[in-house]
Design a protein around this motif. Sequence first.
Motif, PDB file in Angstrom:
ATOM      1  N   THR A 109       0.772  45.001  95.253  1.00  0.00           N
ATOM      2  CA  THR A 109       0.767  46.384  94.768  1.00  0.00           C
ATOM      3  C   THR A 109      -0.416  46.634  93.854  1.00  0.00           C
ATOM      4  O   THR A 109      -1.115  47.657  93.978  1.00  0.00           O
ATOM      5  CB  THR A 109       2.086  46.706  94.036  1.00  0.00           C
ATOM      6  OG1 THR A 109       3.171  46.520  94.943  1.00  0.00           O
ATOM      7  CG2 THR A 109       2.099  48.124  93.502  1.00  0.00           C
ATOM      8  N   ILE A 110      -0.675  45.715  92.943  1.00  0.00           N
ATOM      9  CA  ILE A 110      -1.823  45.862  92.034  1.00  0.00           C
ATOM     10  C   ILE A 110      -3.127  45.866  92.826  1.00  0.00           C
ATOM     11  O   ILE A 110      -4.020  46.688  92.580  1.00  0.00           O
ATOM     12  CB  ILE A 110      -1.808  44.756  90.957  1.00  0.00           C
ATOM     13  CG1 ILE A 110      -0.628  44.975  90.011  1.00  0.00           C
ATOM     14  CG2 ILE A 110      -3.129  44.719  90.187  1.00  0.00           C
ATOM     15  CD1 ILE A 110      -0.353  43.820  89.072  1.00  0.00           C
ATOM     16  N   TYR A 145       4.478  57.013  87.058  1.00  0.00           N
ATOM     17  CA  TYR A 145       5.125  55.718  86.851  1.00  0.00           C
ATOM     18  C   TYR A 145       5.429  55.499  85.364  1.00  0.00           C
ATOM     19  O   TYR A 145       6.538  55.082  85.000  1.00  0.00           O
ATOM     20  CB  TYR A 145       4.212  54.606  87.381  1.00  0.00           C
ATOM     21  CG  TYR A 145       4.761  53.219  87.224  1.00  0.00           C
ATOM     22  CD1 TYR A 145       5.670  52.700  88.137  1.00  0.00           C
ATOM     23  CD2 TYR A 145       4.357  52.412  86.170  1.00  0.00           C
ATOM     24  CE1 TYR A 145       6.164  51.415  87.993  1.00  0.00           C
ATOM     25  CE2 TYR A 145       4.839  51.135  86.018  1.00  0.00           C
ATOM     26  CZ  TYR A 145       5.745  50.638  86.932  1.00  0.00           C
ATOM     27  OH  TYR A 145       6.236  49.367  86.785  1.00  0.00           O
ATOM     28  N   MET A 146       4.465  55.802  84.528  1.00  0.00           N
ATOM     29  CA  MET A 146       4.665  55.646  83.078  1.00  0.00           C
ATOM     30  C   MET A 146       5.702  56.629  82.557  1.00  0.00           C
ATOM     31  O   MET A 146       6.515  56.278  81.695  1.00  0.00           O
ATOM     32  CB  MET A 146       3.339  55.823  82.331  1.00  0.00           C
ATOM     33  CG  MET A 146       2.298  54.779  82.696  1.00  0.00           C
ATOM     34  SD  MET A 146       2.868  53.104  82.391  1.00  0.00           S
ATOM     35  CE  MET A 146       2.304  52.881  80.749  1.00  0.00           C
ATOM     36  N   SER A 149      -8.096  52.948  93.965  1.00  0.00           N
ATOM     37  CA  SER A 149      -8.972  53.417  92.887  1.00  0.00           C
ATOM     38  C   SER A 149     -10.431  53.384  93.321  1.00  0.00           C
ATOM     39  O   SER A 149     -11.199  54.292  93.002  1.00  0.00           O
ATOM     40  CB  SER A 149      -8.787  52.565  91.635  1.00  0.00           C
ATOM     41  OG  SER A 149      -7.512  52.754  91.091  1.00  0.00           O
ATOM     42  N   VAL A 163      -5.848  58.052  91.238  1.00  0.00           N
ATOM     43  CA  VAL A 163      -4.742  57.075  91.214  1.00  0.00           C
ATOM     44  C   VAL A 163      -3.953  57.203  89.920  1.00  0.00           C
ATOM     45  O   VAL A 163      -2.721  57.146  89.922  1.00  0.00           O
ATOM     46  CB  VAL A 163      -5.266  55.636  91.417  1.00  0.00           C
ATOM     47  CG1 VAL A 163      -4.166  54.613  91.230  1.00  0.00           C
ATOM     48  CG2 VAL A 163      -5.886  55.506  92.805  1.00  0.00           C
ATOM     49  N   PHE A 164      -4.637  57.425  88.834  1.00  0.00           N
ATOM     50  CA  PHE A 164      -3.950  57.600  87.555  1.00  0.00           C
ATOM     51  C   PHE A 164      -3.024  58.815  87.600  1.00  0.00           C
ATOM     52  O   PHE A 164      -1.864  58.741  87.206  1.00  0.00           O
ATOM     53  CB  PHE A 164      -4.954  57.745  86.401  1.00  0.00           C
ATOM     54  CG  PHE A 164      -4.279  57.988  85.086  1.00  0.00           C
ATOM     55  CD1 PHE A 164      -3.738  56.938  84.371  1.00  0.00           C
ATOM     56  CD2 PHE A 164      -4.155  59.279  84.577  1.00  0.00           C
ATOM     57  CE1 PHE A 164      -3.086  57.160  83.161  1.00  0.00           C
ATOM     58  CE2 PHE A 164      -3.514  59.520  83.381  1.00  0.00           C
ATOM     59  CZ  PHE A 164      -2.976  58.449  82.670  1.00  0.00           C
ATOM     60  N   LEU A 202      -3.429  49.243  94.596  1.00  0.00           N
ATOM     61  CA  LEU A 202      -3.803  50.293  93.649  1.00  0.00           C
ATOM     62  C   LEU A 202      -5.279  50.187  93.259  1.00  0.00           C
ATOM     63  O   LEU A 202      -5.967  51.196  93.102  1.00  0.00           O
ATOM     64  CB  LEU A 202      -2.913  50.240  92.410  1.00  0.00           C
ATOM     65  CG  LEU A 202      -1.466  50.662  92.631  1.00  0.00           C
ATOM     66  CD1 LEU A 202      -0.622  50.346  91.405  1.00  0.00           C
ATOM     67  CD2 LEU A 202      -1.386  52.135  92.973  1.00  0.00           C
ATOM     68  N   TYR A 229      -0.240  58.228  90.565  1.00  0.00           N
ATOM     69  CA  TYR A 229       0.618  57.041  90.522  1.00  0.00           C
ATOM     70  C   TYR A 229       0.919  56.596  89.091  1.00  0.00           C
ATOM     71  O   TYR A 229       2.075  56.538  88.685  1.00  0.00           O
ATOM     72  CB  TYR A 229      -0.006  55.870  91.305  1.00  0.00           C
ATOM     73  CG  TYR A 229       0.860  54.632  91.249  1.00  0.00           C
ATOM     74  CD1 TYR A 229       1.935  54.484  92.106  1.00  0.00           C
ATOM     75  CD2 TYR A 229       0.621  53.637  90.303  1.00  0.00           C
ATOM     76  CE1 TYR A 229       2.750  53.369  92.035  1.00  0.00           C
ATOM     77  CE2 TYR A 229       1.428  52.527  90.218  1.00  0.00           C
ATOM     78  CZ  TYR A 229       2.497  52.385  91.082  1.00  0.00           C
ATOM     79  OH  TYR A 229       3.308  51.288  91.001  1.00  0.00           O
ATOM     80  N   THR A 230      -0.102  56.276  88.342  1.00  0.00           N
ATOM     81  CA  THR A 230       0.098  55.663  87.025  1.00  0.00           C
ATOM     82  C   THR A 230       0.830  56.588  86.058  1.00  0.00           C
ATOM     83  O   THR A 230       1.790  56.162  85.408  1.00  0.00           O
ATOM     84  CB  THR A 230      -1.248  55.222  86.429  1.00  0.00           C
ATOM     85  OG1 THR A 230      -1.931  54.410  87.378  1.00  0.00           O
ATOM     86  CG2 THR A 230      -1.049  54.436  85.145  1.00  0.00           C
ATOM     87  N   ALA A 231       0.404  57.838  85.955  1.00  0.00           N
ATOM     88  CA  ALA A 231       1.061  58.760  85.012  1.00  0.00           C
ATOM     89  C   ALA A 231       2.535  58.990  85.365  1.00  0.00           C
ATOM     90  O   ALA A 231       3.400  58.852  84.492  1.00  0.00           O
ATOM     91  CB  ALA A 231       0.301  60.071  84.929  1.00  0.00           C
TER      92      ALA A 231
END
Length: 184
Positions: free
Chosen positions: A27-28, A51-52, A35, A43-44, A31, A47-49
């Motif tokens: 997964t990393i 997810y956080m 990116s 991606v941020f 991602l 996905y990242t935002a």
Amino acid sequence: TEWTGSKMFPAKIRAKIIASTVGVIATIAYLFKLSLDHGFLTVFLWYTAPYMWSNFWLVTYTWLQHSDPSVPQYGATEWTWVKGALSTIDRPYGIFCFFHHKIGSTHVAHHLFHEMPFYKADEATAAIKAYLEPKGLYNYDPMPWYQAMWKIANTCHFVDGVEGVQYYKSFNDVPITSELKKVE
């Protein structure tokens, strides 16, 4: 014998641990590739935002549901399933109750009946409250969740040990030096 040297990871779950580790690394890597292909910001944002944000709520709910100066923490000799199930607290979460299926405002019911569908939780909570509250066994804090976060962050720092029945204590109540202790 444990293949990792830890009793937490017995040999019978080795394949699952390896599969999980491979999945996380894949997964990393994916991602990272996304990116490079589409840009870090994309991606941020996609996905990242999110997810956080999701994990912020998971951690916040878990922390607020199980941490309060009034909620006992049981050692191995004191713990029973019922005591453990009742070692949680219902709180109001305002509009987030709707978005999160009332998991925080009906958490005592969730602990007692974890397979119950969320749409029955209000009815179950009312019955549980009616039965347990007169016995002093129902935990509810009417304080809004954001104020409860502040209270818990300032009062629930540690328990004295792992034996018996413990309650959270605050570092604010612990003298910094032995000299301060003598003054008090």
